[in-house]
Design an enzyme around this catalytic site. Structure first.
Site, PDB file in Angstrom:
ATOM      1  N   HIS A  36     110.268 -80.101  14.942  1.00  0.00           N
ATOM      2  CA  HIS A  36     109.194 -80.909  15.942  1.00  0.00           C
ATOM      3  C   HIS A  36     108.424 -80.158  17.065  1.00  0.00           C
ATOM      4  O   HIS A  36     108.255 -80.427  17.956  1.00  0.00           O
ATOM      5  CB  HIS A  36     109.918 -82.171  16.372  1.00  0.00           C
ATOM      6  CG  HIS A  36     110.047 -83.347  15.236  1.00  0.00           C
ATOM      7  ND1 HIS A  36     111.098 -83.325  14.497  1.00  0.00           N
ATOM      8  CD2 HIS A  36     109.531 -84.306  14.790  1.00  0.00           C
ATOM      9  CE1 HIS A  36     111.034 -84.034  13.608  1.00  0.00           C
ATOM     10  NE2 HIS A  36     109.962 -84.831  13.926  1.00  0.00           N
ATOM     11  N   GLU A  91     107.300 -74.378   2.103  1.00  0.00           N
ATOM     12  CA  GLU A  91     106.264 -74.935   2.771  1.00  0.00           C
ATOM     13  C   GLU A  91     105.838 -76.349   2.256  1.00  0.00           C
ATOM     14  O   GLU A  91     105.455 -77.083   3.091  1.00  0.00           O
ATOM     15  CB  GLU A  91     104.943 -74.063   3.022  1.00  0.00           C
ATOM     16  CG  GLU A  91     104.232 -74.307   4.176  1.00  0.00           C
ATOM     17  CD  GLU A  91     103.051 -73.226   4.468  1.00  0.00           C
ATOM     18  OE1 GLU A  91     103.415 -72.515   5.273  1.00  0.00           O
ATOM     19  OE2 GLU A  91     102.078 -73.323   3.783  1.00  0.00           O
ATOM     20  N   CYS A 130      93.813 -73.229   7.165  1.00  0.00           N
ATOM     21  CA  CYS A 130      94.857 -73.163   7.770  1.00  0.00           C
ATOM     22  C   CYS A 130      94.817 -72.719   9.262  1.00  0.00           C
ATOM     23  O   CYS A 130      95.798 -72.548  10.069  1.00  0.00           O
ATOM     24  CB  CYS A 130      96.157 -72.208   7.140  1.00  0.00           C
ATOM     25  SG  CYS A 130      96.662 -73.330   5.672  1.00  0.00           S
TER      26      CYS A 130
END
Length: 166
Positions: free
Chosen positions: A69, A131, A24
């Site tokens: 986005h 998530e 991550c």
């Protein structure tokens, strides 16, 4: 009787976790889902705390403008910020902490919801960030803490009756 409604907002965003010890730490993205739980002191003449469409317009509007986005980065992540600024065009949002699901939920509850719901007489009491389909985090306003805080505040004022023998 207390009543709470929930409005779900879906969005896509990228992030990386500053100082993460695993994969991550790299730029990657998720198809997020945010569940906003909102309460109010009473319902309107139609029987609503707030119209779902109005709630969607405000909350999804903020997310669309700021996070959807785009990339979410920690203010301390100089390397990530420098890298993302080199991409044209780009959209990114700088958080005061790592963009974990926990911190995203906290930011939405503590910062975003009060600012967009401020004048409507309603309050977000919980935000859940999904998530993945299997992983989520939630931030809540603890009603007991608010009651204790309110009682403590009353002790700090002259609002208690006078003449009490302690």
């Amino acid at each position: 009787m207390g009543m709470t409604i929930m409005r779900r907002v879906k969005f896509n965003a990228g992030h990386r976790l500053f100082r993460h010890e695993g994969k991550c730490q790299f730029f990657h993205g998720h198809n997020y889902v945010a569940d906003f739980y909102v309460t109010g002191p009473e319902t309107d003449a139609v029987g609503r705390i707030i119209d779902f469409a109005q709630l969607k317009a405000l909350l999804k509007g903020w997310i669309d403008e700021n996070w959807d986005h785009g990339f979410l980065l920690n203010v301390e992540d100089e390397n990530g910020l420098n890298a993302i600024r080199m991409v044209e065009p780009t959209k990114y949002f700088v958080l005061p902490y790592n963009p974990t699901a926990e911190n995203m939920a906290r930011y939405l509850l503590d910062e975003v919801c009060p600012s967009v719901l401020n004048e409507l007489g309603v309050q977000a009491v919980k935000v859940v960030i999904w998530e993945t389909e299997e992983s989520c985090a939630e931030a809540t306003i603890d009603q007991d803490e608010k009651r204790e805080h309110s009682l403590f505040d009353a002790f700090q004022t002259d609002s208690f009756p006078t003449g009490l023998n302690w």
